[in-house]
Design a protein around this motif. Structure first.
Motif, PDB file in Angstrom:
ATOM      1  N   HIS A   1       0.883  -1.009  -0.079  1.00  0.00           N
ATOM      2  CA  HIS A   1       0.003  -0.008   0.005  1.00  0.00           C
ATOM      3  C   HIS A   1       0.873   1.204   0.032  1.00  0.00           C
ATOM      4  O   HIS A   1       0.661   2.221  -0.747  1.00  0.00           O
ATOM      5  N   LEU A   2       1.721   1.255   0.775  1.00  0.00           N
ATOM      6  CA  LEU A   2       2.733   2.381   0.984  1.00  0.00           C
ATOM      7  C   LEU A   2       3.384   2.764  -0.393  1.00  0.00           C
ATOM      8  O   LEU A   2       3.663   3.651  -0.814  1.00  0.00           O
ATOM      9  N   MET A   3       4.120   1.434  -0.927  1.00  0.00           N
ATOM     10  CA  MET A   3       4.680   1.710  -2.176  1.00  0.00           C
ATOM     11  C   MET A   3       3.770   1.922  -3.333  1.00  0.00           C
ATOM     12  O   MET A   3       4.175   2.851  -4.084  1.00  0.00           O
ATOM     13  N   LYS A   4       2.499   1.630  -3.461  1.00  0.00           N
ATOM     14  CA  LYS A   4       1.813   2.051  -4.411  1.00  0.00           C
ATOM     15  C   LYS A   4       1.167   3.513  -4.411  1.00  0.00           C
ATOM     16  O   LYS A   4       1.058   4.120  -5.376  1.00  0.00           O
ATOM     17  N   ALA A   5       1.135   3.866  -3.139  1.00  0.00           N
ATOM     18  CA  ALA A   5       0.938   5.282  -2.855  1.00  0.00           C
ATOM     19  C   ALA A   5       1.818   6.349  -3.365  1.00  0.00           C
ATOM     20  O   ALA A   5       1.640   7.379  -4.011  1.00  0.00           O
ATOM     21  N   GLU A   6       3.096   5.911  -3.072  1.00  0.00           N
ATOM     22  CA  GLU A   6       4.206   6.738  -3.232  1.00  0.00           C
ATOM     23  C   GLU A   6       4.275   6.810  -4.632  1.00  0.00           C
ATOM     24  O   GLU A   6       4.858   7.654  -5.659  1.00  0.00           O
ATOM     25  N   ASP A   7       4.093   5.548  -5.455  1.00  0.00           N
ATOM     26  CA  ASP A   7       4.467   5.201  -6.846  1.00  0.00           C
ATOM     27  C   ASP A   7       3.491   6.242  -7.641  1.00  0.00           C
ATOM     28  O   ASP A   7       3.606   6.633  -8.463  1.00  0.00           O
ATOM     29  N   GLY A   8       2.291   5.941  -7.000  1.00  0.00           N
ATOM     30  CA  GLY A   8       1.240   6.676  -7.759  1.00  0.00           C
ATOM     31  C   GLY A   8       1.235   8.164  -7.629  1.00  0.00           C
ATOM     32  O   GLY A   8       0.943   8.968  -8.503  1.00  0.00           O
ATOM     33  N   ALA A   9       1.763   8.764  -6.733  1.00  0.00           N
ATOM     34  CA  ALA A   9       1.988  10.090  -6.540  1.00  0.00           C
ATOM     35  C   ALA A   9       3.189  10.508  -7.383  1.00  0.00           C
ATOM     36  O   ALA A   9       3.006  11.768  -8.289  1.00  0.00           O
ATOM     37  N   VAL A  10       4.144   9.770  -7.553  1.00  0.00           N
ATOM     38  CA  VAL A  10       5.135  10.243  -8.313  1.00  0.00           C
ATOM     39  C   VAL A  10       4.754   9.914 -10.051  1.00  0.00           C
ATOM     40  O   VAL A  10       5.213  10.958 -10.892  1.00  0.00           O
ATOM     41  N   MET A  11       3.999   9.008 -10.417  1.00  0.00           N
ATOM     42  CA  MET A  11       3.600   8.944 -11.645  1.00  0.00           C
ATOM     43  C   MET A  11       2.721  10.062 -12.094  1.00  0.00           C
ATOM     44  O   MET A  11       2.719  10.560 -13.132  1.00  0.00           O
ATOM     45  N   TYR A  12       1.983  10.493 -10.831  1.00  0.00           N
ATOM     46  CA  TYR A  12       1.099  11.858 -11.398  1.00  0.00           C
ATOM     47  C   TYR A  12       1.864  12.932 -11.610  1.00  0.00           C
ATOM     48  O   TYR A  12       1.649  13.666 -12.659  1.00  0.00           O
ATOM     49  N   VAL A  13       3.080  13.101 -10.765  1.00  0.00           N
ATOM     50  CA  VAL A  13       3.792  14.333 -10.976  1.00  0.00           C
ATOM     51  C   VAL A  13       4.441  14.233 -12.235  1.00  0.00           C
ATOM     52  O   VAL A  13       4.603  15.063 -13.177  1.00  0.00           O
ATOM     53  N   LYS A  14       5.149  13.034 -12.725  1.00  0.00           N
ATOM     54  CA  LYS A  14       5.986  12.841 -13.915  1.00  0.00           C
ATOM     55  C   LYS A  14       4.962  13.141 -15.178  1.00  0.00           C
ATOM     56  O   LYS A  14       5.264  13.768 -16.206  1.00  0.00           O
ATOM     57  N   LYS A  15       3.659  12.539 -15.037  1.00  0.00           N
ATOM     58  CA  LYS A  15       2.557  12.688 -16.218  1.00  0.00           C
ATOM     59  C   LYS A  15       2.375  14.524 -16.270  1.00  0.00           C
ATOM     60  O   LYS A  15       2.324  15.061 -17.344  1.00  0.00           O
ATOM     61  N   LYS A  16       2.009  14.896 -15.128  1.00  0.00           N
ATOM     62  CA  LYS A  16       1.720  16.426 -14.978  1.00  0.00           C
ATOM     63  C   LYS A  16       2.879  17.090 -15.715  1.00  0.00           C
ATOM     64  O   LYS A  16       2.599  17.976 -16.690  1.00  0.00           O
ATOM     65  N   LEU A  17       4.000  17.078 -15.179  1.00  0.00           N
ATOM     66  CA  LEU A  17       5.231  17.768 -15.848  1.00  0.00           C
ATOM     67  C   LEU A  17       5.596  17.404 -17.228  1.00  0.00           C
ATOM     68  O   LEU A  17       6.068  18.258 -17.926  1.00  0.00           O
ATOM     69  N   SER A  18       5.159  16.472 -17.892  1.00  0.00           N
ATOM     70  CA  SER A  18       5.512  15.840 -19.407  1.00  0.00           C
ATOM     71  C   SER A  18       4.913  16.758 -20.314  1.00  0.00           C
ATOM     72  O   SER A  18       5.329  16.835 -21.317  1.00  0.00           O
ATOM     73  N   PHE A  19       3.740  17.323 -19.954  1.00  0.00           N
ATOM     74  CA  PHE A  19       3.024  18.582 -20.903  1.00  0.00           C
ATOM     75  C   PHE A  19       3.439  19.802 -20.702  1.00  0.00           C
ATOM     76  O   PHE A  19       2.698  20.690 -21.304  1.00  0.00           O
ATOM     77  N   ASP A  20       4.574  20.210 -19.921  1.00  0.00           N
ATOM     78  CA  ASP A  20       4.944  21.379 -19.724  1.00  0.00           C
ATOM     79  C   ASP A  20       3.430  22.218 -19.229  1.00  0.00           C
ATOM     80  O   ASP A  20       3.279  23.287 -19.897  1.00  0.00           O
ATOM     81  N   PRO A  21       2.866  22.000 -18.100  1.00  0.00           N
ATOM     82  CA  PRO A  21       1.815  22.748 -17.634  1.00  0.00           C
ATOM     83  C   PRO A  21       1.873  24.166 -17.131  1.00  0.00           C
ATOM     84  O   PRO A  21       3.061  24.355 -16.689  1.00  0.00           O
ATOM     85  N   GLU A  22       0.977  24.976 -16.960  1.00  0.00           N
ATOM     86  CA  GLU A  22       1.036  26.217 -16.329  1.00  0.00           C
ATOM     87  C   GLU A  22       0.951  25.820 -14.872  1.00  0.00           C
ATOM     88  O   GLU A  22      -0.349  25.367 -14.732  1.00  0.00           O
ATOM     89  N   LEU A  23       1.705  25.924 -13.947  1.00  0.00           N
ATOM     90  CA  LEU A  23       1.572  25.539 -12.560  1.00  0.00           C
ATOM     91  C   LEU A  23       1.360  26.796 -11.743  1.00  0.00           C
ATOM     92  O   LEU A  23       1.969  27.776 -11.992  1.00  0.00           O
ATOM     93  N   GLU A  24       0.728  26.635 -10.686  1.00  0.00           N
ATOM     94  CA  GLU A  24       0.370  27.773  -9.844  1.00  0.00           C
ATOM     95  C   GLU A  24       1.447  27.934  -8.773  1.00  0.00           C
ATOM     96  O   GLU A  24       1.815  26.868  -8.222  1.00  0.00           O
ATOM     97  N   LYS A  25       1.741  28.958  -8.467  1.00  0.00           N
ATOM     98  CA  LYS A  25       2.654  29.299  -7.424  1.00  0.00           C
ATOM     99  C   LYS A  25       1.967  28.978  -6.066  1.00  0.00           C
ATOM    100  O   LYS A  25       0.780  28.959  -5.821  1.00  0.00           O
ATOM    101  N   ALA A  26       2.827  28.067  -5.387  1.00  0.00           N
ATOM    102  CA  ALA A  26       2.168  27.393  -4.085  1.00  0.00           C
ATOM    103  C   ALA A  26       1.819  28.830  -2.938  1.00  0.00           C
ATOM    104  O   ALA A  26       2.533  29.424  -2.927  1.00  0.00           O
ATOM    105  N   GLY A  27       0.753  28.628  -2.292  1.00  0.00           N
ATOM    106  CA  GLY A  27       0.367  29.830  -1.280  1.00  0.00           C
ATOM    107  C   GLY A  27       0.074  29.046  -0.178  1.00  0.00           C
ATOM    108  O   GLY A  27       0.425  27.894   0.340  1.00  0.00           O
ATOM    109  N   MET A  28      -0.634  29.858   0.436  1.00  0.00           N
ATOM    110  CA  MET A  28      -1.092  29.393   2.127  1.00  0.00           C
ATOM    111  C   MET A  28      -1.996  28.434   1.895  1.00  0.00           C
ATOM    112  O   MET A  28      -1.930  27.485   2.820  1.00  0.00           O
ATOM    113  N   MET A  29      -2.890  28.259   0.879  1.00  0.00           N
ATOM    114  CA  MET A  29      -3.868  27.101   0.951  1.00  0.00           C
ATOM    115  C   MET A  29      -3.075  25.946   0.626  1.00  0.00           C
ATOM    116  O   MET A  29      -3.710  24.603   1.143  1.00  0.00           O
TER     117      MET A  29
END
Length: 170
Positions: free
Chosen positions: A35-63
């Motif tokens: 479960h821990l491995m799958k959760a971590e792997d899923g998070a990283v896969m999400y980040v890799k996919k998101k960054l693969s299409f050069d998205p407009e990313l919001e600056k992190a804030g208080m929220m």
């Protein structure tokens, strides 16, 4: 560090005990590890996919930080949280060997470290990761989640070992 200590401790238990479920609907130690491995792997896969299409990313804030704090607080509470689809239930295999799971997890962590080191520093100030329950947050918040998530499940592993009356093999 936590992973190394956990694996060092668990290597002394038999595969049979690490595969034993304390109750019908409860996870075995090896299922918790998956479960821990799958959760971590899923998070990283999400980040890799998101960054693969050069998205407009919001600056992190208080929220973003508030979402991270809320997530980490929920992981520190005794309240049971339903795991998202894909990282629970039928997605967790049975009859595994400790050494196979340990090797896979260590390899996954090494790949994560290499990947994160390859990313530009400015990405760490942007909402790159999206947790299924709480939403967008930074990569640092994602790593904080991994840490708290692991703490929560290390406690579950300890309770499981006690319930199944597991004894270390020397």
């Amino acid at each position: 560090k936590k992973l190394t200590l956990l694996l060092k401790d668990l290597q002394h238990y038999s595969d049979a005990k690490l595969n034993e479920q304390p109750e019908e609907d409860a996870w075995s130690v090896l299922q918790i590890m998956q479960h821990l491995m799958k959760a971590e792997d899923g998070a990283v896969m999400y980040v890799k996919k998101k960054l693969s299409f050069d998205p407009e990313l919001e600056k992190a804030g208080m929220m973003s930080n508030m979402r991270s704090i809320a997530l980490n607080m929920s992981l520190s509470s005794p309240i049971k949280i339903q795991a998202p689809d894909g990282v629970s239930g039928e997605h967790l295999l049975t009859n595994l060997t400790f050494w196979d799971v340990a090797k896979q997890w260590k390899q996954q962590r090494n790949e994560l470290e290499t990947y994160l080191e390859s990313l530009p520093a400015e990405l760490y100030n942007l909402d790159v990761y999206k947790h299924p329950l709480t939403g967008k947050m930074t990569l640092s918040n994602m790593l904080s989640f991994f840490n708290k998530h692991m703490d929560r499940h290390i406690s579950q592993i300890r309770r499981t070992l006690k319930k199944i009356d597991a004894v270390k093999q020397v």
